[in-house]
Design a protein around this motif. Sequence first.
Motif, mmCIF file in Angstrom:
data_model
loop_
_atom_site.group_PDB
_atom_site.id
_atom_site.type_symbol
_atom_site.label_atom_id
_atom_site.label_comp_id
_atom_site.label_asym_id
_atom_site.label_seq_id
_atom_site.Cartn_x
_atom_site.Cartn_y
_atom_site.Cartn_z
ATOM 1 N N VAL A 1 -8.624 107.323 8.449
ATOM 2 C CA VAL A 1 -8.600 106.260 9.447
ATOM 3 C C VAL A 1 -7.684 105.134 9.000
ATOM 4 O O VAL A 1 -7.737 104.676 7.863
ATOM 5 N N GLN A 2 -6.839 104.709 9.931
ATOM 6 C CA GLN A 2 -5.977 103.548 9.730
ATOM 7 C C GLN A 2 -6.052 102.700 10.995
ATOM 8 O O GLN A 2 -5.672 103.154 12.080
ATOM 9 N N ASP A 3 -6.555 101.483 10.862
ATOM 10 C CA ASP A 3 -6.688 100.577 12.020
ATOM 11 C C ASP A 3 -7.462 101.222 13.158
ATOM 12 O O ASP A 3 -7.114 101.055 14.339
ATOM 13 N N GLY A 4 -8.515 101.970 12.822
ATOM 14 C CA GLY A 4 -9.346 102.585 13.848
ATOM 15 C C GLY A 4 -8.785 103.878 14.415
ATOM 16 O O GLY A 4 -9.423 104.501 15.269
ATOM 17 N N LEU B 1 -20.541 107.014 14.777
ATOM 18 C CA LEU B 1 -20.960 105.693 14.316
ATOM 19 C C LEU B 1 -22.105 105.147 15.163
ATOM 20 O O LEU B 1 -23.098 104.622 14.641
ATOM 21 N N ALA B 2 -21.955 105.267 16.479
ATOM 22 C CA ALA B 2 -22.993 104.740 17.367
ATOM 23 C C ALA B 2 -24.317 105.462 17.147
ATOM 24 O O ALA B 2 -25.380 104.834 17.060
ATOM 25 N N LEU B 3 -24.275 106.786 17.039
ATOM 26 C CA LEU B 3 -25.500 107.555 16.854
ATOM 27 C C LEU B 3 -26.175 107.247 15.525
ATOM 28 O O LEU B 3 -27.397 107.371 15.392
ATOM 29 N N ALA B 4 -25.370 106.819 14.542
ATOM 30 C CA ALA B 4 -25.939 106.429 13.253
ATOM 31 C C ALA B 4 -26.444 104.994 13.253
ATOM 32 O O ALA B 4 -26.931 104.508 12.224
ATOM 33 N N GLY B 5 -26.346 104.323 14.384
ATOM 34 C CA GLY B 5 -26.817 102.951 14.478
ATOM 35 C C GLY B 5 -25.764 101.914 14.152
ATOM 36 O O GLY B 5 -26.050 100.717 14.189
ATOM 37 N N ARG B 6 -24.544 102.324 13.836
ATOM 38 C CA ARG B 6 -23.478 101.385 13.497
ATOM 39 C C ARG B 6 -22.726 101.000 14.774
ATOM 40 O O ARG B 6 -21.529 101.251 14.934
ATOM 41 N N VAL B 7 -23.433 100.382 15.683
ATOM 42 C CA VAL B 7 -22.897 100.163 17.023
ATOM 43 C C VAL B 7 -21.782 99.124 17.017
ATOM 44 O O VAL B 7 -20.800 99.245 17.771
ATOM 45 N N ASP B 8 -21.903 98.113 16.186
ATOM 46 C CA ASP B 8 -20.835 97.114 16.139
ATOM 47 C C ASP B 8 -19.512 97.749 15.710
ATOM 48 O O ASP B 8 -18.459 97.491 16.291
ATOM 49 N N ARG B 9 -19.580 98.588 14.679
ATOM 50 C CA ARG B 9 -18.373 99.278 14.219
ATOM 51 C C ARG B 9 -17.890 100.260 15.280
ATOM 52 O O ARG B 9 -16.682 100.403 15.515
#
Length: 599
Positions: free
Chosen positions: A501-504, A529-537
Amino acid sequence: MAEISDYAFLGDCQGAALVSSDGSVDWWCPPRFDGPSVFARLLGSAGGHWWIRPHGQYTTSRCYLDGTMVVRTDFRTQDGVLRLTDALSLGIGERGHQIGLSSPHVLLRRVDAIAGTAQVAVEVAARPEYGLVSPTVSGATTGIEISGGADRLTLTSDHDLTVDGSLVTGEFSLAEGESAVFALHHRRSTDPPTVPLDGRAALRDTIAAWRSWDRLHQGYQGPYQEQVRRSALVLQALTYQPTGAVIAAPTTSLPEEVGGEANWDYRFGWLRDGAFTLKALWVAACPDEAHRFFDWMAESVGAVEAEDHVPIMFGAGGERDLTEHTLEHLEGYRDSRPVRVGNDAWRQKQLDVIGEVIECAWVLRDQLTELSPAAAGLLRSLADRAADTWREPDAGIWEGREGQRHYLTSKVMCWVALDRAVKLAGLLDAEAKVPRWSEAMAQVRTAILTEGWNSSSTAFTGAFGSDHLDAGVLVMPILGFLPADDDKILATVDAIERDLVQDGLVQRWTRAGDEGAFIICSYWLVQALALAGRVDRARQVFETVTARVNDLGLLAEEIDRRDGRLIGNFPQALSHIGLINAAWTIGQVEAAGTKRVGG
């Protein structure tokens, strides 16, 4: 030559055209997506074009008319504003779910003087068969007739045009409130003569037809509604209505790397892309095509038992042989050779497609309560094939031509095929097969967990015995193979974020060099990421990637990580599928109140 992102996509659910922001149609393949082009300047100077623009200096702005695939371009000059409206006709009176069934194969262009006055210039250089044919052009009572090879075109206009050899040209002035309308009708030489339609009425009907479809499909209430809505329209426009096939992209040979050789023809119906598309349209509250797609697929695939492997792709009409050849007379987009027609990937064995098709049936089970016998038989056969062949190597989801391997995504999708087939056994009249399918499912799961995990990389890697990362493994939590908060899944996501990953923006695999970021991989990362609870990321990555859409909300296959340009075939169904699914996943997680972790 214009940037790939400079083009607008016009569709009539049978074929496609691309028009640049300066009013040049540089790609049109009537009467269907994978037919020979009439305009192909996108791929070389000999390919042909049709431009309409004002004289002198101008600036432009453009948008799709709301709820449509009709594009409006405003040219601002020192003397006024000229508005160009472009569309592929959907047919007079067409409404409702299945727009595009009666497409007349007409390219519509209307010019309006919005303010002041404007001198308008027109040039039509039709070059059938990818520019191999310089046609005969002559005036007739029905309009200007353009004939070459197997193509016949009739150009009608309410302003005078001039025939100049194989060109059609025109110059005229429009004052505020005045307009001009053009219609270019296509037919094959064996079709009856064209009966010219009323261009003004056809444009109005086309706008109304798109908006009618759009109004019927506004049930999605999650985040990023406008982006999801636009992507749903793109996917609908990429559906070949006469059969239900879903086209991966309407172009060929737009390069994965400018100047490189990874230039492929994507104007065909991959079973994988079709299954992904139906799932995305279900998310976007547009689940109309399920039965037609599965019936098309069953008819196209035929008897799986008689095949060496499950066919992965077809022509829009269900054709099997898509043998690849090159067009030597075209220099390619920005000298990216070769220009290819056809795609030899049709010969490949790709085991993952089995899972994607059965997963699609599982997601759409409420719409598939009465599967046709052929479709049910195909799904049973696919599940049997997963049980029989999951141990075999294949070409993988990325269709590599360097040889077969034991790709992890292919194993995961075989597990998905068996898991969903067991759950669908009642619908498929296959209860007797459940013990066998369940046993194979347990075996493939064990193999993935033991041979797919690489302790030195602390990640699930791209293939058994490999230490290379592959963003395709992000589908593991998305499809429920392991929970998204499983330690090994979290470690894999972290490794991909660190190394790919580079800049998303996510590359497909390690050691990919200057290869662009695959857009759907970034959206898979959003879902994981969302399913792991890292919704902000997840939101951060989603918005970073989605910011790369062009001014009309369109995405190509890839993003050049060096300069942010869109590259690859355009617009790309998989990219818009990824956008829809990622937005929906974020919404589902937020609605469920999942605790945010990290970010």
